[in-house]
Design an enzyme around this catalytic site. Sequence first.
Site: not given
Ligand code: GCO
Ligand code: MG
Length: 417
Positions: A163, A219
């Site tokens: 992520y 995440h």
């Molecule tokens: C963040 C979030 C995003 C989400 C995304 C989902 O901290 O900005 O985790 O990266 O994963 O908005 O659609």
């Molecule tokens: Mg986030």
Amino acid sequence: MKTITITNVECILTAPDGMRLIVVKVTTSEPGLVGYGCATFTQRAYAVKTAIEVYLKPFAIGRDVDRIEDLYQAAYLSSYWRQGPVLNNALSGLEQALWDIKGKRAGMPVYQLAGGKVREAAPVYVHASGDSPEQVAENAQKFIDQGFRYIRVQMAVAGYSTYGSSSVVGLSAASRSISIDPGQKRTWEPTPYVSRTPALFEYLRKTLGEEIELLHDVHERIPAVQALWLANALEEYRLFFLEDIFAPEDIEYLRMVRAQCATPIALGELFSNQSEYVPLVKDRLIDFIRCHVSTIGGFSVARKLAAFAEFFGVRTAWHGPGDVSWFGHAANLHLDLVAPNFGIQEFSLWMHSDKVREVFPVVPEIRDGALWPTEKPGWGVEIDEAAAKRFPLDAADGDLNGSWPEVRRWDGTVVRP
Ligand code: GCO
Ligand code: MG
């Protein structure tokens, strides 16, 4: 004074650079007086569109534009089952459009209607990533050189769909948020990530120094006990905050983190129901509330949550990624300007890309590491609806249709995105 009523409620779907955004437009009985709000739930855009067009539109037409809270409460209760992300996003689009209208009628930015500024602008954090500690540090330094004081840092784990470590433009929020090479199976294993992360922060503190504010987003990708270990392991690196160490389903583990270490905790972007976030604030189990404002129901609800959090020493850090429209980023900003317990504002620099600016020609600017309001009435944001049509949702990210790409453990178990 003449009552102005709602005459139409429309849903604008647009996907500049592949980011699927949902904007609600409210037209009124006063010629030329319209308002806009954000209803962006990028993964289920058409469900929100239906909620707006089939249910909220007939409900709202004919009602008094001034009665924002009454309309919200009545619409909120009208579905009986409530406080889910789809209906909350639809409600947000409508109520934010009414706040835009109220500001335009008053000739003031919305923040003035909420009590006026307690700060001139909202300091933001931006996203740096890389495939190694050296590359992360190099990319973070570029932002520091541009005047940013808060940097979220994410590192790809080689061979895994990590992520936050890929910013391949042209993919949807979901695809863009994870490193996926074309054709690569999206595989994830928690232990390689957990074992590498402390060394990342040891390197970053050595190279970037003790004063730059570092943030990190887990995440919800690792088992709770590994998140507990990681929060302890990162304590010495004094993060500004560690985000989403637990999934909403596991928030009871927060009590253990609070008993074991002083790593600042941020949670909230996945919450939609007040019964998820109220206990965390009430018991001071988090340091930053991170809600996606349209997913909890919009500006009015977020304003109440910010005020509630203020009494418990919990600071705000509203969700501000690429999958929030500029009306949503403006609502974040106006909330930031009036909250004594402001913590930090997430911001995606992609929001100033050429294609996004084609759709949103008038928007707040970034200066000296902060987001500054335009000082125009309402949200201070303008949309070019003809340009919005040039970026249809269905051209974005192929068969994913906005969904988060499936990620699985090596044994095939599907994991949280
Ligand atoms: C963040 C979030 C995003 C989400 C995304 C989902 O901290 O900005 O985790 O990266 O994963 O908005 O659609
Ligand atoms: Mg986030």
